[in-house]
Write an enzyme that holds these catalytic residues in place. Structure first.
Site, PDB file in Angstrom:
ATOM      1  N   CYS A  95      48.191  37.574  31.423  1.00 25.08           N
ATOM      2  CA  CYS A  95      47.160  36.581  31.764  1.00 25.08           C
ATOM      3  C   CYS A  95      46.066  36.497  30.697  1.00 25.08           C
ATOM      4  O   CYS A  95      46.331  35.994  29.624  1.00 25.08           O
ATOM      5  CB  CYS A  95      46.625  36.875  33.154  1.00 25.08           C
ATOM      6  SG  CYS A  95      45.973  35.392  33.961  1.00 25.08           S
ATOM      7  N   HIS A 193      50.908  38.695  37.536  1.00 22.36           N
ATOM      8  CA  HIS A 193      50.332  39.920  38.088  1.00 22.36           C
ATOM      9  C   HIS A 193      51.258  40.365  39.217  1.00 22.36           C
ATOM     10  O   HIS A 193      52.261  39.727  39.505  1.00 22.36           O
ATOM     11  CB  HIS A 193      48.947  39.641  38.676  1.00 22.36           C
ATOM     12  CG  HIS A 193      47.953  39.132  37.690  1.00 22.36           C
ATOM     13  ND1 HIS A 193      47.283  39.950  36.815  1.00 22.36           N
ATOM     14  CD2 HIS A 193      47.490  37.882  37.456  1.00 22.36           C
ATOM     15  CE1 HIS A 193      46.446  39.229  36.092  1.00 22.36           C
ATOM     16  NE2 HIS A 193      46.562  37.969  36.444  1.00 22.36           N
TER      17      HIS A 193
HETATM   18  N1  GLN Z   1      40.280  33.723  32.397  1.00 18.34           N
HETATM   19  C1  GLN Z   1      41.648  33.311  32.231  1.00 18.34           C
HETATM   20  C2  GLN Z   1      41.990  32.026  32.981  1.00 18.34           C
HETATM   21  O1  GLN Z   1      41.380  31.720  33.976  1.00 18.34           O
HETATM   22  C3  GLN Z   1      42.550  34.439  32.623  1.00 18.34           C
HETATM   23  C4  GLN Z   1      42.510  34.766  34.077  1.00 18.34           C
HETATM   24  C5  GLN Z   1      43.220  36.031  34.442  1.00 18.34           C
HETATM   25  O2  GLN Z   1      43.453  36.885  33.599  1.00 18.34           O
HETATM   26  N2  GLN Z   1      43.541  36.221  35.726  1.00 18.34           N
HETATM   27  O3  GLN Z   1      42.915  31.344  32.566  1.00 18.34           O
END
Ligand code: GLN
Length: 237
Positions: A95, A193
């Site tokens: 992510c 995740h």
């Molecule tokens: N901040 C990034 C987004 O919103 C990654 C989010 C995350 O790692 N869950 O795309």
């Protein structure tokens, strides 16, 4: 340096980037190596510390926008990860960690923020937040079963010619264009995740095989399989 024959796992910036149980990826890798008789040494590298060059498998997780920007700035100044990958280390980036590996990603106001440029990808902000279960069919050449996980991100990611899609989405958003994640060499990026390696032990074994060789003894995956079956049954159309 880790002792001879130990598998060295490096967990990058747990103080900034570790959402939705991403640290579980470290635990799953450690456990799957140890159950095969492979000794493991893990280093947790806080964002104030240098990233060691001697690791075999590097892991980085997801995070909120500001810690993600901070993480990218620090990682850009640190040559350790790039040197390790040049030497043949493997990596799983999740992510925010995935977006950081590209040339650019969207900051908290959507402003472009420079990434570390390890993967040929670029990310920006999508129309809305992608939240929920994700199911994706893994690229056949990787020999990893259907991917299952949880996603929560605003970012959408464009894959350049230097990477290949990790998978094709069946349920969920992933990169935003029908693909989910990417890989190049021994580097995997994903929006999954769950944690990703608990839901997808095949992905953990892919990382291990890249480092220790193709012959990995089978291990009892009953609990992983139960989790996978339950999650896939909950979202499959
Ligand atoms: N901040 C990034 C987004 O919103 C990654 C989010 C995350 O790692 N869950 O795309």
């Amino acid at each position: 340096m880790p002792s001879d024959n130990a598998l060295s796992i490096v967990w990058i910036y747990p103080d900034l980037l570790s959402t939705y149980g991403d640290q579980g990826n470290v635990l799953v890798l450690e456990e799957r190596a140890r159950r095969r008789g492979i000794p493991v040494q893990t280093v947790h590298v806080r964002s104030s510390d240098p990233v060691p060059e001697y690791g075999h498998i590097y892991l980085i997780g997801g995070g909120e926008d500001r810690p993600q920007i901070l993480g990218a700035q620090r990682l850009k100044r640190d040559p350790g990860l790039r040197r390790a990958l040049d030497r043949g280390a493997a990596m799983l980036a999740v992510c925010a960690g995935y977006q950081i590996m590209g040339s650019v990603f969207g900051g908290e106001e959507g402003q472009p923020v420079e990434g570390v440029g390890i993967l040929d990808i670029s990310s920006g902000r999508g129309q809305g937040r992608a939240v929920g279960e994700l199911v994706a069919e893994t690229a056949p050449e990787l020999g990893v079963p259907t991917l299952t996980g949880f996603e929560n991100h605003m970012g959408v990611t464009h894959l350049g010619p230097g990477v290949r899609p990790l998978s094709r989405t069946v349920v969920g958003t992933g990169n935003g264009d029908g693909t989910e994640g990417c890989y190049a060499g021994k580097v995997i990026g994903t929006y999954l995740h769950g944690p990703a390696l608990a839901r997808n032990p095949g992905l953990a074994d892919l990382l291990l095989r890249w480092i220790v060789g193709p012959e990995l003894p089978p291990i009892d995956d009953t609990w992983h399989e139960r989790l996978r079956a339950e999650r896939l049954a909950a979202v499959r159309p």
